[in-house]
Design a protein around this motif. Structure first.
Motif, PDB file in Angstrom:
ATOM      1  N   PRO A 231       0.814  -1.220   0.000  1.00 26.81           N
ATOM      2  CA  PRO A 231       0.000   0.000   0.000  1.00 26.81           C
ATOM      3  C   PRO A 231       0.846   1.269   0.000  1.00 26.81           C
ATOM      4  CG  PRO A 231      -0.811  -1.565   1.624  1.00 26.81           C
ATOM      5  CD  PRO A 231       0.506  -2.096   1.148  1.00 26.81           C
ATOM      6  N   THR A 232       0.361   2.257  -0.727  1.00 26.28           N
ATOM      7  CA  THR A 232       1.061   3.540  -0.828  1.00 26.28           C
ATOM      8  C   THR A 232       0.107   4.667  -0.449  1.00 26.28           C
ATOM      9  OG1 THR A 232       0.507   3.696  -3.185  1.00 26.28           O
ATOM     10  CG2 THR A 232       2.637   2.723  -2.617  1.00 26.28           C
ATOM     11  N   ILE A 233       0.639   5.650   0.250  1.00 22.54           N
ATOM     12  CA  ILE A 233      -0.171   6.769   0.735  1.00 22.54           C
ATOM     13  C   ILE A 233       0.521   8.085   0.399  1.00 22.54           C
ATOM     14  CG2 ILE A 233      -1.074   7.946   2.785  1.00 22.54           C
ATOM     15  CD1 ILE A 233      -1.290   5.202   4.126  1.00 22.54           C
ATOM     16  N   ALA A 234      -0.232   9.010  -0.192  1.00 24.90           N
ATOM     17  CA  ALA A 234       0.238  10.378  -0.355  1.00 24.90           C
ATOM     18  C   ALA A 234      -0.317  11.181   0.812  1.00 24.90           C
ATOM     19  CB  ALA A 234      -0.246  10.959  -1.678  1.00 24.90           C
ATOM     20  N   LEU A 235       0.564  11.692   1.652  1.00 27.85           N
ATOM     21  CA  LEU A 235       0.162  12.486   2.810  1.00 27.85           C
ATOM     22  C   LEU A 235       0.296  13.955   2.434  1.00 27.85           C
ATOM     23  CD1 LEU A 235      -0.679  12.725   5.752  1.00 27.85           C
ATOM     24  CD2 LEU A 235       1.721  12.374   6.409  1.00 27.85           C
ATOM     25  N   LEU A 236      -0.833  14.558   2.043  1.00 31.59           N
ATOM     26  CA  LEU A 236      -0.829  15.930   1.539  1.00 31.59           C
ATOM     27  C   LEU A 236      -0.855  16.899   2.720  1.00 31.59           C
ATOM     28  CD1 LEU A 236      -3.435  15.517  -1.355  1.00 31.59           C
ATOM     29  CD2 LEU A 236      -0.976  15.143  -1.406  1.00 31.59           C
ATOM     30  N   ASN A 237       0.280  17.534   2.954  1.00 33.31           N
ATOM     31  CA  ASN A 237       0.431  18.422   4.096  1.00 33.31           C
ATOM     32  C   ASN A 237       0.425  19.891   3.687  1.00 33.31           C
ATOM     33  OD1 ASN A 237       2.900  17.648   2.756  1.00 33.31           O
ATOM     34  ND2 ASN A 237       4.001  18.899   4.242  1.00 33.31           N
TER      35      ASN A 237
ATOM     36  N   GLY B  23      -6.287  16.782  12.872  1.00 37.74           N
ATOM     37  CA  GLY B  23      -5.306  17.341  13.800  1.00 37.74           C
ATOM     38  C   GLY B  23      -4.179  18.102  13.134  1.00 37.74           C
ATOM     39  N   ASP B  24      -3.283  18.653  13.964  1.00 40.47           N
ATOM     40  CA  ASP B  24      -2.133  19.398  13.471  1.00 40.47           C
ATOM     41  C   ASP B  24      -0.944  18.487  13.168  1.00 40.47           C
ATOM     42  OD1 ASP B  24      -3.450  21.856  13.674  1.00 40.47           O
ATOM     43  OD2 ASP B  24      -2.887  22.072  15.794  1.00 40.47           O
ATOM     44  N   ASP B  25      -0.895  17.336  13.805  1.00 41.10           N
ATOM     45  CA  ASP B  25       0.202  16.393  13.607  1.00 41.10           C
ATOM     46  C   ASP B  25      -0.221  15.385  12.536  1.00 41.10           C
ATOM     47  OD1 ASP B  25       2.237  14.527  13.715  1.00 41.10           O
ATOM     48  OD2 ASP B  25       2.391  14.560  15.901  1.00 41.10           O
ATOM     49  N   VAL B  26       0.064  15.701  11.272  1.00 42.88           N
ATOM     50  CA  VAL B  26      -0.445  14.885  10.167  1.00 42.88           C
ATOM     51  C   VAL B  26       0.192  13.500  10.144  1.00 42.88           C
ATOM     52  CG1 VAL B  26      -1.105  16.837   8.705  1.00 42.88           C
ATOM     53  CG2 VAL B  26       1.214  15.920   8.547  1.00 42.88           C
ATOM     54  N   MET B  27       1.432  13.401  10.585  1.00 42.89           N
ATOM     55  CA  MET B  27       2.093  12.093  10.575  1.00 42.89           C
ATOM     56  C   MET B  27       1.467  11.167  11.614  1.00 42.89           C
ATOM     57  SD  MET B  27       6.096  13.046   9.806  1.00 42.89           S
ATOM     58  CE  MET B  27       6.553  11.388   9.326  1.00 42.89           C
ATOM     59  N   LYS B  28       1.150  11.712  12.774  1.00 42.59           N
ATOM     60  CA  LYS B  28       0.483  10.918  13.809  1.00 42.59           C
ATOM     61  C   LYS B  28      -0.902  10.490  13.328  1.00 42.59           C
ATOM     62  CE  LYS B  28      -1.090  11.057  18.614  1.00 42.59           C
ATOM     63  NZ  LYS B  28      -1.221  11.903  19.840  1.00 42.59           N
ATOM     64  N   ASP B  29      -1.627  11.434  12.703  1.00 42.81           N
ATOM     65  CA  ASP B  29      -2.961  11.121  12.176  1.00 42.81           C
ATOM     66  C   ASP B  29      -2.883  10.059  11.086  1.00 42.81           C
ATOM     67  OD1 ASP B  29      -4.039  12.940  13.909  1.00 42.81           O
ATOM     68  OD2 ASP B  29      -4.353  14.517  12.428  1.00 42.81           O
ATOM     69  N   CYS B  30      -1.845  10.135  10.289  1.00 45.71           N
ATOM     70  CA  CYS B  30      -1.645   9.146   9.230  1.00 45.71           C
ATOM     71  C   CYS B  30      -1.399   7.769   9.838  1.00 45.71           C
ATOM     72  CB  CYS B  30      -0.477   9.564   8.335  1.00 45.71           C
ATOM     73  SG  CYS B  30      -0.127   8.430   6.970  1.00 45.71           S
ATOM     74  N   GLU B  31      -0.602   7.702  10.888  1.00 49.18           N
ATOM     75  CA  GLU B  31      -0.341   6.434  11.562  1.00 49.18           C
ATOM     76  C   GLU B  31      -1.635   5.835  12.111  1.00 49.18           C
ATOM     77  OE1 GLU B  31       2.542   7.559  14.464  1.00 49.18           O
ATOM     78  OE2 GLU B  31       4.254   7.046  13.187  1.00 49.18           O
ATOM     79  N   GLU B  32      -2.495   6.677  12.667  1.00 47.21           N
ATOM     80  CA  GLU B  32      -3.771   6.197  13.202  1.00 47.21           C
ATOM     81  C   GLU B  32      -4.649   5.661  12.071  1.00 47.21           C
ATOM     82  OE1 GLU B  32      -5.556   9.329  15.431  1.00 47.21           O
ATOM     83  OE2 GLU B  32      -4.060   9.252  17.043  1.00 47.21           O
ATOM     84  N   TYR B  33      -4.648   6.344  10.939  1.00 48.68           N
ATOM     85  CA  TYR B  33      -5.424   5.891   9.782  1.00 48.68           C
ATOM     86  C   TYR B  33      -4.924   4.523   9.320  1.00 48.68           C
ATOM     87  CZ  TYR B  33      -7.564   5.877   5.133  1.00 48.68           C
ATOM     88  OH  TYR B  33      -8.282   5.542   4.014  1.00 48.68           O
ATOM     89  N   ILE B  34      -3.623   4.377   9.255  1.00 51.35           N
ATOM     90  CA  ILE B  34      -3.024   3.105   8.825  1.00 51.35           C
ATOM     91  C   ILE B  34      -3.421   1.976   9.775  1.00 51.35           C
ATOM     92  CG2 ILE B  34      -0.814   1.871   8.652  1.00 51.35           C
ATOM     93  CD1 ILE B  34       0.363   4.490   7.503  1.00 51.35           C
ATOM     94  N   SER B  35      -3.412   2.242  11.085  1.00 49.12           N
ATOM     95  CA  SER B  35      -3.727   1.205  12.064  1.00 49.12           C
ATOM     96  C   SER B  35      -5.164   0.720  11.933  1.00 49.12           C
ATOM     97  CB  SER B  35      -3.481   1.725  13.485  1.00 49.12           C
ATOM     98  OG  SER B  35      -4.429   2.733  13.818  1.00 49.12           O
ATOM     99  N   LYS B  36      -6.047   1.597  11.450  1.00 46.02           N
ATOM    100  CA  LYS B  36      -7.457   1.230  11.290  1.00 46.02           C
ATOM    101  C   LYS B  36      -7.750   0.630   9.911  1.00 46.02           C
ATOM    102  CE  LYS B  36      -8.997   4.880  14.449  1.00 46.02           C
ATOM    103  NZ  LYS B  36      -9.700   6.175  14.547  1.00 46.02           N
ATOM    104  N   GLU B  37      -6.967   1.039   8.910  1.00 43.73           N
ATOM    105  CA  GLU B  37      -7.259   0.666   7.524  1.00 43.73           C
ATOM    106  C   GLU B  37      -6.663  -0.688   7.141  1.00 43.73           C
ATOM    107  OE1 GLU B  37      -9.035   1.431   3.729  1.00 43.73           O
ATOM    108  OE2 GLU B  37      -9.274   2.406   5.686  1.00 43.73           O
ATOM    109  N   PHE B  38      -5.473  -0.975   7.634  1.00 52.44           N
ATOM    110  CA  PHE B  38      -4.764  -2.184   7.206  1.00 52.44           C
ATOM    111  C   PHE B  38      -4.733  -3.203   8.335  1.00 52.44           C
ATOM    112  CE2 PHE B  38      -2.924   1.422   4.854  1.00 52.44           C
ATOM    113  CZ  PHE B  38      -3.377   1.084   3.584  1.00 52.44           C
TER     114      PHE B  38
END
Length: 254
Positions: A99-105, A185-200
């Motif tokens: 899986p690949t993710i573009a994290l648009l900040n 949130g303001d911490d996009v990397m942390k939010d991305c990690e949370e998304y990954i934990s729920k999605e995969f």
């Protein structure tokens, strides 16, 4: 200072950050080479589970190709050499078996949108904006982005993005189906990690098997060949007076 940063964490997430905030994280040949090398490593390394692309700072994800470098491409052949090099990197990214993710900040325009489109998922901060602005510069998407976009959203929505060249918000992008999730949130990397934990939730082997289903479809429908034709079309437009004048205007503003 390195033009890109690669970090690996304990969860098997590989973070590739374009580190050119002073250039709005524009892509040059060094970034291209680093991206290609990292994608190849992720494909081969069994401990790498997910690939995340982002940009340094909070202003931009990626502003596309670095015109201060690419303005020197004066012939169709020179243009095609650059476009096909990056285009095939995007093809390799799109067909990565993980899986690949573009994290648009921040801002993602032109080739930056093409880069995001090559990823399976697009997560965006609330302040991020994006647009396929190439048409305003007298060219089309040159890295295969339109072909990839038509694999992500319906034809009418793709045409709207491509034909208008409008720069729109993350929320508007979500309504179009281009953005999968707007981060709160303001911490996009942390939010991305949370998304990954729920999605995969499945094992890497199961996730890889599902990705192969999509890749087989693209092999059957000639995705690579269609992308290459798109790059040929852009190469012809690259050397027109309209595009060359648009580049001159952009460089004068810089």
């Amino acid at each position: 200072m390195s033009k890109y940063i690669v970090n690996r964490d304990a969860q098997g997430i590989v973070w590739f950050t374009i580190n050119r905030p002073e250039k709005w994280n524009a892509i040059d040949y060094d970034v291209m080479n680093g991206l290609l090398q990292t994608i190849t490593e992720v494909e081969e390394n069994k401990d790498d589970r997910i690939f995340v692309l982002t940009g340094a700072g909070k202003k931009a994800f990626c502003s596309g190709g670095d015109l201060s470098v690419f303005q020197n491409l004066q012939t169709v052949e020179e243009a095609y050499q650059m476009l096909s090099k990056m285009g095939m990197i995007l093809y390799k990214l799109a067909t990565l078996s993980k899986p690949t993710i573009a994290l648009l900040n921040g801002l993602a325009i032109g080739g930056g949108c093409e880069l995001a489109t090559a990823c399976d998922y697009r997560l965006a901060s609330r302040q991020s904006r994006f647009g396929f602005v190439q048409g305003k510069q007298g060219i089309t998407t040159g890295w295969g982005g339109a072909t990839l976009l038509l694999e992500r959203v319906s034809i009418d929505k793709a045409f709207h993005l491509l034909m208008t060249g409008e720069v729109i918000s993350a929320e508007e992008g979500k309504e179009l189906g281009f953005i999968q999730h707007v981060l709160s949130g303001d911490d996009v990397m942390k939010d991305c990690e949370e998304y990954i934990s729920k999605e995969f939730l499945h094992t890497p082997k199961v996730v890889k098997a599902y990705k192969k289903v999509v890749i087989r479809k693209w092999l059957a429908t000639g995705l690579k060949e269609r992308m290459l034709k798109e790059m040929e079309d852009c190469s012809a437009l690259w050397v027109t007076d309209e595009h060359l004048e648009a580049v001159r205007k952009i460089m004068r503003k810089e």
